[in-house]
Scaffold this motif. Structure first.
Motif, PDB file in Angstrom:
ATOM      1  N   VAL A 179     -61.730  44.594  37.219  1.00 38.98           N
ATOM      2  CA  VAL A 179     -60.399  43.969  37.272  1.00 38.98           C
ATOM      3  C   VAL A 179     -59.772  44.284  38.631  1.00 38.98           C
ATOM      4  CG1 VAL A 179     -58.091  43.903  36.277  1.00 38.98           C
ATOM      5  CG2 VAL A 179     -60.080  44.152  34.788  1.00 38.98           C
ATOM      6  N   VAL A 180     -59.485  43.241  39.391  1.00 35.29           N
ATOM      7  CA  VAL A 180     -58.908  43.401  40.729  1.00 35.29           C
ATOM      8  C   VAL A 180     -57.517  42.771  40.744  1.00 35.29           C
ATOM      9  CG1 VAL A 180     -59.141  42.890  43.185  1.00 35.29           C
ATOM     10  CG2 VAL A 180     -61.185  43.328  41.804  1.00 35.29           C
ATOM     11  N   ALA A 181     -56.531  43.538  41.202  1.00 29.57           N
ATOM     12  CA  ALA A 181     -55.159  43.039  41.339  1.00 29.57           C
ATOM     13  C   ALA A 181     -54.798  43.028  42.823  1.00 29.57           C
ATOM     14  CB  ALA A 181     -54.187  43.924  40.565  1.00 29.57           C
ATOM     15  N   PRO A 182     -54.861  41.860  43.478  1.00 30.21           N
ATOM     16  CA  PRO A 182     -54.520  41.776  44.901  1.00 30.21           C
ATOM     17  C   PRO A 182     -53.011  41.873  45.108  1.00 30.21           C
ATOM     18  CG  PRO A 182     -55.895  39.928  44.179  1.00 30.21           C
ATOM     19  CD  PRO A 182     -55.349  40.591  42.951  1.00 30.21           C
ATOM     20  N   PRO A 183     -52.580  42.177  46.326  1.00 28.18           N
ATOM     21  CA  PRO A 183     -51.140  42.126  46.612  1.00 28.18           C
ATOM     22  C   PRO A 183     -50.665  40.685  46.656  1.00 28.18           C
ATOM     23  CG  PRO A 183     -52.377  42.587  48.615  1.00 28.18           C
ATOM     24  CD  PRO A 183     -53.374  42.598  47.501  1.00 28.18           C
ATOM     25  N   ALA A 184     -49.423  40.466  46.283  1.00 23.46           N
ATOM     26  CA  ALA A 184     -48.807  39.140  46.415  1.00 23.46           C
ATOM     27  C   ALA A 184     -48.114  39.103  47.773  1.00 23.46           C
ATOM     28  CB  ALA A 184     -47.808  38.906  45.285  1.00 23.46           C
ATOM     29  N   ASP A 185     -48.701  38.399  48.715  1.00 21.22           N
ATOM     30  CA  ASP A 185     -48.182  38.350  50.083  1.00 21.22           C
ATOM     31  C   ASP A 185     -47.161  37.220  50.174  1.00 21.22           C
ATOM     32  OD1 ASP A 185     -47.968  39.124  52.708  1.00 21.22           O
ATOM     33  OD2 ASP A 185     -49.697  37.969  53.392  1.00 21.22           O
ATOM     34  N   LEU A 186     -45.903  37.559  49.919  1.00 19.95           N
ATOM     35  CA  LEU A 186     -44.852  36.547  49.801  1.00 19.95           C
ATOM     36  C   LEU A 186     -44.357  36.072  51.167  1.00 19.95           C
ATOM     37  CD1 LEU A 186     -42.744  38.148  46.928  1.00 19.95           C
ATOM     38  CD2 LEU A 186     -44.641  36.531  46.752  1.00 19.95           C
ATOM     39  N   SER A 187     -44.022  34.799  51.245  1.00 20.56           N
ATOM     40  CA  SER A 187     -43.435  34.240  52.456  1.00 20.56           C
ATOM     41  C   SER A 187     -41.916  34.307  52.380  1.00 20.56           C
ATOM     42  CB  SER A 187     -43.876  32.780  52.640  1.00 20.56           C
ATOM     43  OG  SER A 187     -43.139  31.917  51.782  1.00 20.56           O
ATOM     44  N   ILE A 188     -41.258  33.850  53.419  1.00 26.43           N
ATOM     45  CA  ILE A 188     -39.794  33.845  53.443  1.00 26.43           C
ATOM     46  C   ILE A 188     -39.229  32.979  52.320  1.00 26.43           C
ATOM     47  CG2 ILE A 188     -39.715  31.935  55.085  1.00 26.43           C
ATOM     48  CD1 ILE A 188     -37.160  33.173  56.235  1.00 26.43           C
ATOM     49  N   LEU A 189     -39.964  31.941  51.892  1.00 24.64           N
ATOM     50  CA  LEU A 189     -39.460  31.071  50.840  1.00 24.64           C
ATOM     51  C   LEU A 189     -39.328  31.815  49.517  1.00 24.64           C
ATOM     52  CD1 LEU A 189     -41.480  27.783  51.539  1.00 24.64           C
ATOM     53  CD2 LEU A 189     -39.175  28.397  52.302  1.00 24.64           C
ATOM     54  N   GLU A 190     -40.369  32.551  49.132  1.00 28.76           N
ATOM     55  CA  GLU A 190     -40.330  33.292  47.876  1.00 28.76           C
ATOM     56  C   GLU A 190     -39.303  34.426  47.941  1.00 28.76           C
ATOM     57  OE1 GLU A 190     -43.400  30.894  48.404  1.00 28.76           O
ATOM     58  OE2 GLU A 190     -43.612  32.833  49.415  1.00 28.76           O
ATOM     59  N   LEU A 191     -39.273  35.119  49.085  1.00 28.10           N
ATOM     60  CA  LEU A 191     -38.331  36.231  49.223  1.00 28.10           C
ATOM     61  C   LEU A 191     -36.886  35.735  49.166  1.00 28.10           C
ATOM     62  CD1 LEU A 191     -40.121  38.312  51.999  1.00 28.10           C
ATOM     63  CD2 LEU A 191     -39.796  38.986  49.616  1.00 28.10           C
ATOM     64  N   GLN A 192     -36.610  34.625  49.855  1.00 30.45           N
ATOM     65  CA  GLN A 192     -35.239  34.101  49.841  1.00 30.45           C
ATOM     66  C   GLN A 192     -34.855  33.604  48.454  1.00 30.45           C
ATOM     67  OE1 GLN A 192     -32.931  33.900  52.795  1.00 30.45           O
ATOM     68  NE2 GLN A 192     -31.805  34.044  50.859  1.00 30.45           N
ATOM     69  N   ALA A 193     -35.808  32.982  47.754  1.00 28.74           N
ATOM     70  CA  ALA A 193     -35.524  32.507  46.396  1.00 28.74           C
ATOM     71  C   ALA A 193     -35.217  33.666  45.466  1.00 28.74           C
ATOM     72  CB  ALA A 193     -36.713  31.699  45.868  1.00 28.74           C
ATOM     73  N   LEU A 194     -35.974  34.755  45.590  1.00 24.16           N
ATOM     74  CA  LEU A 194     -35.709  35.938  44.767  1.00 24.16           C
ATOM     75  C   LEU A 194     -34.353  36.545  45.096  1.00 24.16           C
ATOM     76  CD1 LEU A 194     -39.247  37.568  44.887  1.00 24.16           C
ATOM     77  CD2 LEU A 194     -38.122  36.701  42.839  1.00 24.16           C
ATOM     78  N   ALA A 195     -34.027  36.545  46.401  1.00 27.46           N
ATOM     79  CA  ALA A 195     -32.721  37.066  46.807  1.00 27.46           C
ATOM     80  C   ALA A 195     -31.601  36.184  46.265  1.00 27.46           C
ATOM     81  CB  ALA A 195     -32.641  37.155  48.333  1.00 27.46           C
ATOM     82  N   ASN A 196     -31.763  34.870  46.351  1.00 24.56           N
ATOM     83  CA  ASN A 196     -30.745  33.945  45.850  1.00 24.56           C
ATOM     84  C   ASN A 196     -30.574  34.041  44.345  1.00 24.56           C
ATOM     85  OD1 ASN A 196     -30.512  33.091  48.472  1.00 24.56           O
ATOM     86  ND2 ASN A 196     -31.452  31.085  48.155  1.00 24.56           N
ATOM     87  N   ALA A 197     -31.659  34.395  43.649  1.00 21.92           N
ATOM     88  CA  ALA A 197     -31.597  34.546  42.196  1.00 21.92           C
ATOM     89  C   ALA A 197     -30.987  35.878  41.779  1.00 21.92           C
ATOM     90  CB  ALA A 197     -32.997  34.423  41.597  1.00 21.92           C
ATOM     91  N   GLY A 198     -30.709  36.730  42.765  1.00 22.39           N
ATOM     92  CA  GLY A 198     -30.102  38.028  42.468  1.00 22.39           C
ATOM     93  C   GLY A 198     -31.093  39.071  42.000  1.00 22.39           C
ATOM     94  N   ALA A 199     -32.390  38.832  42.235  1.00 25.80           N
ATOM     95  CA  ALA A 199     -33.402  39.758  41.741  1.00 25.80           C
ATOM     96  C   ALA A 199     -33.678  40.909  42.700  1.00 25.80           C
ATOM     97  CB  ALA A 199     -34.709  39.012  41.471  1.00 25.80           C
ATOM     98  N   LEU A 200     -33.404  40.718  44.017  1.00 26.45           N
ATOM     99  CA  LEU A 200     -33.706  41.751  45.004  1.00 26.45           C
ATOM    100  C   LEU A 200     -32.522  42.690  45.211  1.00 26.45           C
ATOM    101  CD1 LEU A 200     -35.676  39.873  47.804  1.00 26.45           C
ATOM    102  CD2 LEU A 200     -36.547  41.070  45.792  1.00 26.45           C
ATOM    103  N   TYR A 201     -32.843  43.889  45.678  1.00 28.16           N
ATOM    104  CA  TYR A 201     -31.830  44.902  45.964  1.00 28.16           C
ATOM    105  C   TYR A 201     -30.772  44.363  46.918  1.00 28.16           C
ATOM    106  CZ  TYR A 201     -34.249  45.188  50.392  1.00 28.16           C
ATOM    107  OH  TYR A 201     -34.796  44.863  51.604  1.00 28.16           O
ATOM    108  N   LYS A 202     -29.581  44.978  46.901  1.00 28.05           N
ATOM    109  CA  LYS A 202     -28.483  44.460  47.716  1.00 28.05           C
ATOM    110  C   LYS A 202     -27.818  45.515  48.597  1.00 28.05           C
ATOM    111  CE  LYS A 202     -27.488  41.155  44.028  1.00 28.05           C
ATOM    112  NZ  LYS A 202     -28.574  41.680  43.175  1.00 28.05           N
ATOM    113  N   ASP A 203     -28.156  46.766  48.423  1.00 27.06           N
ATOM    114  CA  ASP A 203     -27.487  47.780  49.243  1.00 27.06           C
ATOM    115  C   ASP A 203     -28.463  48.898  49.617  1.00 27.06           C
ATOM    116  OD1 ASP A 203     -27.787  49.110  46.829  1.00 27.06           O
ATOM    117  OD2 ASP A 203     -25.680  48.955  46.283  1.00 27.06           O
ATOM    118  N   PHE A 204     -27.932  49.953  50.230  1.00 25.90           N
ATOM    119  CA  PHE A 204     -28.715  51.083  50.724  1.00 25.90           C
ATOM    120  C   PHE A 204     -29.788  50.633  51.717  1.00 25.90           C
ATOM    121  CE2 PHE A 204     -27.093  52.952  46.769  1.00 25.90           C
ATOM    122  CZ  PHE A 204     -26.602  54.156  47.276  1.00 25.90           C
ATOM    123  N   THR A 205     -29.525  49.548  52.455  1.00 23.99           N
ATOM    124  CA  THR A 205     -30.516  49.085  53.417  1.00 23.99           C
ATOM    125  C   THR A 205     -30.677  50.056  54.586  1.00 23.99           C
ATOM    126  OG1 THR A 205     -28.791  47.782  54.516  1.00 23.99           O
ATOM    127  CG2 THR A 205     -30.136  46.665  52.854  1.00 23.99           C
TER     128      THR A 205
END
Length: 337
Positions: A199-225
């Motif tokens: 069983v192999v689990a590769p990394p999910a190499d996300l582009s700016i589109l996926e990252l921005q969508a996750l951020a817009n959905a409120g799923a990503l962290y918002k502080d302590f940057t």
């Protein structure tokens, strides 16, 4: 359902390469979360922190795997040198696990060796980057792209690398893809469809589109940057989203009787699994579904909740996700948590 033996593991992650590096990092309490190094790629605001695989070199990583037969090493170089980053890390993790399982050299019938790839949409950044380079004029795009953008390319690479000719496939389940793949492997072994399942689990190499969508959905962290090690806070009153990370991992599973008969190093046993749907297309979690799944896994394993010493939670660090998961855990384990 009979128990499944875990005979080999491999990993490439933010804490380093190899199971030993990951173990030492966990025991020392180190965090792999830091400012992102790959600043050449565009990143949306608020996505400049992550648990990245840093300084990865495919050739160097292969040298660190350990003693590999020259034929296997040559095959890995041929398959991986021009492959996407996610495939390269998968190859390294798979070779570590294969070697740890004492399958090198292997006397196992290739037709009894299965391969499962955990996850879908694994090469998003590669696809995004290729579109940027050739989108306006795709005439001279590398024909390899026809294979490499597909998740099944991972499957083909690992199967050729290990000479596996048994059952195989890609198994998706979003954040649970790794667990879903382990459950599927457990079932294949119990049905006697293979003796060994990689069983192999590769990394999910996300582009700016996926990252921005996750951020817009409120799923990503918002502080302590400005303090990366403090950003990930599941089950904390200050939680406000998860931190994206990268890792490739591999687990070799075998029918326990088969593993013991060949004298394999049994590192653990998988006793029971359960995968349940909620009948819901949205991302909101369901307490009843989580309770039902945990209880079914315990029942299949024949284990009472009181016998469990460690529980690995999803810990999405979202207020609704954490609250729902805590309620589900308390329903199953009661006052113990």
């Amino acid at each position: 359902m009979t128990a499944t033996a875990i005979t080999g593991m491999g990993v490439v992650c933010a804490l380093g390469q190899g199971v030993d590096a990951l173990t030492q990092g966990l025991r020392a309490g180190r965090s792999g979360i830091a400012l992102r190094e790959r600043t050449a790629r565009p990143l949306p605001d608020g996505c400049r922190i992550g648990a990245e695989i840093r300084g990865f070199s495919f050739d160097s990583a292969l040298e660190r795997v350990g003693a590999l037969p020259e034929e296997r090493k040559a095959r890995a170089l041929k398959l991986g040198r021009r492959a996407p980053f996610t495939v390269q890390t998968s190859v390294v993790a798979a070779l570590e696990a294969w070697s740890a399982a004492a399958l090198e050299p292997s006397g196992v019938d290739p037709e009894r060796v299965g391969v499962l790839i955990a996850g879908n949409n694994l090469t998003q950044q590669y696809v995004f980057q290729t579109h940027g380079e050739y989108g306006s004029d795709p005439t001279f795009i590398n024909p390899r792209y026809a294979l490499q953008f597909l998740d099944t390319f991972h499957l083909g690479v690992v199967s050729e690398l290990l000479g596996a000719k048994g059952e195989g496939g890609t198994v998706g389940g979003a954040s649970a893809s790794g667990n879903v793949a382990l459950a599927r492997a457990h079932q294949l072994l119990a049905l006697d469809l293979c003796d060994v399942c990689v069983v192999v689990a590769p990394p999910a190499d996300l582009s700016i589109l996926e990252l921005q969508a996750l951020a817009n959905a409120g799923a990503l962290y918002k502080d302590f940057t400005d303090a990366p090690s403090r950003t990930c806070r599941p089950f904390d009153r200050r939680h406000n989203g998860f931190v994206p990370g990268e890792a490739a991992a591999c687990v070799v599973l075998e029918r326990e009787a088969f593993a013991r008969a060949r004298g394999a190093p049994v590192q653990g046993r998988l006793l029971g699994v359960a995968v349940q749907l909620d009948g819901n297309a949205s991302s909101d979690p369901n307490v009843d579904g989580e309770v039902r799944t945990m209880r079914r896994a315990l029942a299949q394993a024949g284990v009472d909740p009181g016998a469990i010493d460690y529980l690995n939670a999803h810990g999405s660090a979202s207020p609704l996700g954490d609250r729902t998961e805590v309620e589900a855990i308390r329903r199953v384990w009661g006052a113990r948590v």
